[in-house]
Design an enzyme around this catalytic site. Structure first.
Site, PDB file in Angstrom:
ATOM      1  N   LYS A  13       0.827  -1.212   0.000  1.00  0.00           N
ATOM      2  CA  LYS A  13       0.000   0.000   0.000  1.00  0.00           C
ATOM      3  C   LYS A  13       0.865   1.267   0.000  1.00  0.00           C
ATOM      4  O   LYS A  13       0.637   2.177  -0.775  1.00  0.00           O
ATOM      5  CB  LYS A  13      -0.918   0.037   1.237  1.00  0.00           C
ATOM      6  CG  LYS A  13      -1.826  -1.163   1.385  1.00  0.00           C
ATOM      7  CD  LYS A  13      -2.739  -1.017   2.593  1.00  0.00           C
ATOM      8  CE  LYS A  13      -2.038  -1.001   3.948  1.00  0.00           C
ATOM      9  NZ  LYS A  13      -1.452  -2.307   4.347  1.00  0.00           N
ATOM     10  N   ARG A  88      -9.137   1.255   9.490  1.00  0.00           N
ATOM     11  CA  ARG A  88      -8.712  -0.099   9.828  1.00  0.00           C
ATOM     12  C   ARG A  88      -9.756  -0.824  10.662  1.00  0.00           C
ATOM     13  O   ARG A  88      -9.550  -1.989  11.012  1.00  0.00           O
ATOM     14  CB  ARG A  88      -7.412  -0.032  10.630  1.00  0.00           C
ATOM     15  CG  ARG A  88      -6.154  -0.379   9.827  1.00  0.00           C
ATOM     16  CD  ARG A  88      -4.990  -0.106  10.736  1.00  0.00           C
ATOM     17  NE  ARG A  88      -3.787  -0.818  10.439  1.00  0.00           N
ATOM     18  CZ  ARG A  88      -2.745  -0.295   9.780  1.00  0.00           C
ATOM     19  NH1 ARG A  88      -2.830   0.900   9.257  1.00  0.00           N
ATOM     20  NH2 ARG A  88      -1.641  -0.991   9.639  1.00  0.00           N
ATOM     21  N   ARG A 127      11.921  -5.974   4.457  1.00  0.00           N
ATOM     22  CA  ARG A 127      11.602  -4.547   4.248  1.00  0.00           C
ATOM     23  C   ARG A 127      12.563  -3.661   5.041  1.00  0.00           C
ATOM     24  O   ARG A 127      12.876  -3.938   6.190  1.00  0.00           O
ATOM     25  CB  ARG A 127      10.163  -4.268   4.701  1.00  0.00           C
ATOM     26  CG  ARG A 127       9.825  -2.773   4.614  1.00  0.00           C
ATOM     27  CD  ARG A 127       8.358  -2.521   4.500  1.00  0.00           C
ATOM     28  NE  ARG A 127       7.652  -2.622   5.759  1.00  0.00           N
ATOM     29  CZ  ARG A 127       6.352  -2.337   5.891  1.00  0.00           C
ATOM     30  NH1 ARG A 127       5.637  -1.986   4.837  1.00  0.00           N
ATOM     31  NH2 ARG A 127       5.765  -2.458   7.064  1.00  0.00           N
ATOM     32  N   ARG A 170       0.220  -8.425  13.986  1.00  0.00           N
ATOM     33  CA  ARG A 170      -0.438  -7.441  13.117  1.00  0.00           C
ATOM     34  C   ARG A 170      -1.371  -8.132  12.121  1.00  0.00           C
ATOM     35  O   ARG A 170      -2.439  -7.617  11.799  1.00  0.00           O
ATOM     36  CB  ARG A 170       0.615  -6.603  12.378  1.00  0.00           C
ATOM     37  CG  ARG A 170       1.338  -5.631  13.308  1.00  0.00           C
ATOM     38  CD  ARG A 170       2.643  -5.141  12.720  1.00  0.00           C
ATOM     39  NE  ARG A 170       2.463  -4.271  11.585  1.00  0.00           N
ATOM     40  CZ  ARG A 170       3.403  -4.051  10.662  1.00  0.00           C
ATOM     41  NH1 ARG A 170       4.567  -4.668  10.734  1.00  0.00           N
ATOM     42  NH2 ARG A 170       3.157  -3.226   9.673  1.00  0.00           N
TER      43      ARG A 170
HETATM   44  P1  AMP Z   1       1.278   0.822   9.123  1.00  0.00           P
HETATM   45  O1  AMP Z   1       2.506   1.584   8.802  1.00  0.00           O
HETATM   46  O2  AMP Z   1       0.073   1.284   8.334  1.00  0.00           O
HETATM   47  O3  AMP Z   1       1.468  -0.671   9.045  1.00  0.00           O
HETATM   48  O4  AMP Z   1       0.915   1.161  10.660  1.00  0.00           O
HETATM   49  C1  AMP Z   1       1.818   0.846  11.695  1.00  0.00           C
HETATM   50  C2  AMP Z   1       1.105   0.795  13.026  1.00  0.00           C
HETATM   51  O5  AMP Z   1       0.494   2.063  13.304  1.00  0.00           O
HETATM   52  C3  AMP Z   1      -0.049  -0.197  13.103  1.00  0.00           C
HETATM   53  O6  AMP Z   1       0.394  -1.521  13.408  1.00  0.00           O
HETATM   54  C4  AMP Z   1      -0.875   0.409  14.242  1.00  0.00           C
HETATM   55  O7  AMP Z   1      -0.288   0.164  15.493  1.00  0.00           O
HETATM   56  C5  AMP Z   1      -0.762   1.892  13.948  1.00  0.00           C
HETATM   57  N1  AMP Z   1      -1.816   2.380  13.030  1.00  0.00           N
HETATM   58  C6  AMP Z   1      -1.660   2.870  11.769  1.00  0.00           C
HETATM   59  N2  AMP Z   1      -2.839   3.209  11.227  1.00  0.00           N
HETATM   60  C7  AMP Z   1      -3.785   2.925  12.161  1.00  0.00           C
HETATM   61  C8  AMP Z   1      -5.203   3.022  12.201  1.00  0.00           C
HETATM   62  N3  AMP Z   1      -5.903   3.479  11.148  1.00  0.00           N
HETATM   63  N4  AMP Z   1      -5.834   2.627  13.336  1.00  0.00           N
HETATM   64  C9  AMP Z   1      -5.157   2.165  14.402  1.00  0.00           C
HETATM   65  N5  AMP Z   1      -3.819   2.025  14.429  1.00  0.00           N
HETATM   66  C10 AMP Z   1      -3.128   2.399  13.316  1.00  0.00           C
END
Ligand code: AMP
Length: 220
Positions: A13, A88, A127, A170
């Site tokens: 993404k 999410r 990554r 996750r």
């Molecule tokens: P990402 O980089 O999108 O994988 O996000 C990394 C971490 O940030 C996730 O594992 C969550 O802990 C937090 N996070 C990011 N976006 C959200 C969201 N929309 N709702 C809740 N937690 C989020």
């Protein structure tokens, strides 16, 4: 163009959102990047979010909804956006609808990045990112100079939450909380599935999907 990107962590993404931003000028709104910046700066938001992010858990909905609402009301996002990593949860999706409706806006396409759990675990092990959030993969898209970002020269590192144990957490959270959005957007007729592949192929398919979907929604 108002787009949502959703799918498991590491599905591509962020990479595709960065390409769309670079090539089409549509701003990427990555809630993960916003949280990581807040954690680095140790702002009140960062201090509150850190334990959730480190554990691979979701940051509480009310916190996320506030920061996204504020970001969506900035001038650049009023002309279009790619929401990368938000919503999410169903609650976040409902709040997003309310925020957009209040400004006479709506989501055009919700793009679902489809990748199996096994591929995700392998991919996230390779990554690497820089502190600005530029993304590489040691196998699929390595930097030109090992350990350095091609764009800003900053050192590359592995995200704390990309370690295998946290990735599995996750994924579990993703299947439980985020996957139900698939049905919600399918019912609404704005859902599009994007199959995995190499970066440029996925980008071409993404552009084609978005064009087809928005053309079919326009009244004749
Ligand atoms: P990402 O980089 O999108 O994988 O996000 C990394 C971490 O940030 C996730 O594992 C969550 O802990 C937090 N996070 C990011 N976006 C959200 C969201 N929309 N709702 C809740 N937690 C989020």
């Amino acid at each position: 163009m108002n787009l949502i990107f959703f799918g498991p962590p590491g599905a591509g993404k962020g990479t595709q959102a960065q390409l769309l931003q670079h090539r089409e000028g549509i701003p990427q709104i990555s809630t993960g990047d916003m949280l990581r910046a807040a954690i680095r700066a140790q702002t009140p938001l960062g201090r509150r979010a850190q334990k959730f992010v480190d554990a691979g858990e979701l940051v509480p909905d009310d916190v996320m909804i506030d920061i996204v609402q504020e970001r969506l009301n900035q001038p650049d996002a009023r002309r279009g956006f790619v929401l990368d990593g938000f919503p999410r949860t169903v609650k976040q999706a409902q709040a997003l609808d309310r925020v957009l409706e209040a400004g006479g806006r709506q989501i055009d396409v919700a793009v679902y990045f489809e990748v199996s759990d096994e591929v995700i675990v392998l991919r996230l092990a390779g990554r690497r990112v820089c502190k600005q959030g530029h993304i590489y993969n040691l196998e699929a898209s390595p930097p030109k100079v090992p350990g350095r970002c091609d764009i800003d020269g900053n050192p590359l590192f592995q995200r704390e939450d990309d370690r295998e144990e946290t990735v599995r957490k996750r994924l579990e959270v993703y299947h439980r909380e985020t996957e139900p959005l698939t049905d919600l957007y399918r019912r609404r007729g704005i859902f599009a599935r994007l199959r995995d592949g190499d970066i440029e192929t996925v980008y071409r398919n993404l552009v084609a999907i978005v064009k087809a979907k928005t053309a079919s929604q326009k009244p004749d």
